[in-house]
Write an enzyme that holds these catalytic residues in place. Structure first.
Site, PDB file in Angstrom:
ATOM      1  N   GLY A 256       0.837  -1.209   0.000  1.00 46.90           N
ATOM      2  CA  GLY A 256       0.000   0.000   0.000  1.00 46.90           C
ATOM      3  C   GLY A 256       0.866   1.251   0.000  1.00 46.90           C
ATOM      4  N   HIS A 257       1.848   1.261   0.919  1.00 45.72           N
ATOM      5  CA  HIS A 257       2.770   2.406   0.962  1.00 45.72           C
ATOM      6  C   HIS A 257       3.555   2.512  -0.346  1.00 45.72           C
ATOM      7  CE1 HIS A 257       2.627   1.233   5.384  1.00 45.72           C
ATOM      8  NE2 HIS A 257       2.243   2.498   5.435  1.00 45.72           N
TER       9      HIS A 257
HETATM   10  P1  AMP Z   1       0.500   4.839   7.602  1.00 49.49           P
HETATM   11  O1  AMP Z   1       1.920   4.342   7.587  1.00 49.49           O
HETATM   12  O2  AMP Z   1      -0.483   3.833   8.104  1.00 49.49           O
HETATM   13  O3  AMP Z   1       0.375   6.189   8.275  1.00 49.49           O
HETATM   14  O4  AMP Z   1       0.107   5.085   6.085  1.00 49.49           O
HETATM   15  C1  AMP Z   1       0.864   5.952   5.273  1.00 49.49           C
HETATM   16  C2  AMP Z   1       0.098   6.199   4.005  1.00 49.49           C
HETATM   17  O5  AMP Z   1      -0.104   4.954   3.312  1.00 49.49           O
HETATM   18  C3  AMP Z   1      -1.298   6.779   4.249  1.00 49.49           C
HETATM   19  O6  AMP Z   1      -1.562   7.779   3.281  1.00 49.49           O
HETATM   20  C4  AMP Z   1      -2.194   5.583   4.080  1.00 49.49           C
HETATM   21  O7  AMP Z   1      -3.507   5.921   3.665  1.00 49.49           O
HETATM   22  C5  AMP Z   1      -1.461   4.829   2.989  1.00 49.49           C
HETATM   23  N1  AMP Z   1      -1.876   3.423   2.991  1.00 49.49           N
HETATM   24  C6  AMP Z   1      -1.861   2.571   4.034  1.00 49.49           C
HETATM   25  N2  AMP Z   1      -2.382   1.384   3.690  1.00 49.49           N
HETATM   26  C7  AMP Z   1      -2.748   1.487   2.385  1.00 49.49           C
HETATM   27  C8  AMP Z   1      -3.364   0.607   1.444  1.00 49.49           C
HETATM   28  N3  AMP Z   1      -3.711  -0.636   1.773  1.00 49.49           N
HETATM   29  N4  AMP Z   1      -3.596   1.070   0.196  1.00 49.49           N
HETATM   30  C9  AMP Z   1      -3.255   2.341  -0.153  1.00 49.49           C
HETATM   31  N5  AMP Z   1      -2.675   3.224   0.689  1.00 49.49           N
HETATM   32  C10 AMP Z   1      -2.421   2.807   1.946  1.00 49.49           C
END
Ligand code: AMP
Length: 281
Positions: free
Chosen positions: A36-37
């Protein structure tokens, strides 16, 4: 790939890149990186000359009884993944670097911050808006990339960028899922194999809602009831919220239409997971 821990160093290198006329893309993360990241990094790479990624588990967005201490941290592996993707710069500050003693300025996006996850996690979006506005001041990106996975966060940050005149363009990328439908999340690492299986009801409930909406069901009460029925198949999954809202204001709506955000949050064991879909009526 450059790795910085200091605000000043990151700020001056990013300013220099801008002066050289490079288009700067920025991907803020809390690390424990997954596909995702990496999808955000790839999107940034495709549209920008230079990609900066921050890795910072932001203490101000965690409540006192939340998982800040046990949040997964895998810095070395994250850097290997980012290097392989061709990221140019990683900013990974310590908490004291971002919040020196005496810090007393916070960003509160009124209204939208109190809805969905903001209602369940008081203060969460104040922490998110504060850290992202600080990161924007440090990196000064032309474009910043966020995942649709955190739909309420997107609404808060879009509003913040507009209200505070941040010049960065907010780019939102689609949710990346495991082959069986589970939305990728760093918190999936907490799930036992049995919980991992139970967690599939979240995406399954959204699929059901999409099918019904595609067949013309517009009543959010009926769509929510159908989603609850799917979730009820796993009695140990505890619903936090399940709702149809306007994607910008996060206010609940009675009749869904194309573009409506249908979002769910639920506890699987002690792990809180979120998922959502934008309806195409
Ligand atoms: P985080 O590390 O959880 O703060 O996420 C960092 C970024 O990655 C944020 O913009 C999240 O929305 C994005 N993100 C996390 N999981 C996913 C996913 N499964 N698909 C797309 N973007 C994601």
């Amino acid at each position: 790939m450059l790795i910085f821990k200091s605000v000043q160093e990151t700020q001056s290198v990013c300013a220099q890149l801008r002066r050289e006329g490079r288009i700067l893309g920025f991907v803020p993360t809390m690390g424990a990186l997954h596909e995702g990241h990496l999808s955000l990094v790839r999107a940034a790479k495709a549209e920008c000359d230079v990609v900066a990624v921050s890795i910072f588990v932001n203490p101000t967005q965690f409540g006192p009884n939340e998982d800040f201490a046990k949040y997964p941290r895998s810095f070395e592996q994250d850097c290997t993944l980012l290097e392989a993707e061709g990221a140019h710069l990683v900013f990974a500050p310590a908490a004291e670097e971002m919040y020196p003693a005496g810090t007393s300025t916070f960003v509160h996006v009124e209204g939208v911050s109190e809805r969905l996850d903001g209602a369940s996690r008081p203060g969460h979006f104040r922490g998110v808006a504060t850290v992202v506005s600080k990161l924007f001041h440090i990196v000064c990106p032309h474009k910043a990339y966020f995942g649709q996975k955190d739909a309420a966060q997107v609404a808060v940050l879009r509003k913040m960028a507009r209200d505070l005149n941040f010049p960065a363009q907010i780019v939102v990328c689609p949710i990346v899922r495991e082959p069986d439908g589970l939305a990728m999340s760093s918190r999936n690492r907490y799930l036992s194999p049995e919980e991992r299986r139970q967690a599939l009801v979240l995406s399954r409930s959204l699929k059901r809602v999409e099918e019904l909406a595609a067949c013309g069901e517009m009543s959010s009460r009926k769509l929510t009831a159908a989603a609850r029925e799917v979730l009820a198949a796993e009695p140990s999954v505890r619903i936090d919220y399940i709702t149809a809202v306007d994607p910008d204001t996060l206010e609940e709506i009675d009749e869904v239409s194309s573009g409506t955000l249908f979002a769910v949050a639920a506890f699987v064991g002690s792990t809180r997971l979120i998922d959502n879909t934008i309806l195409k009526a």
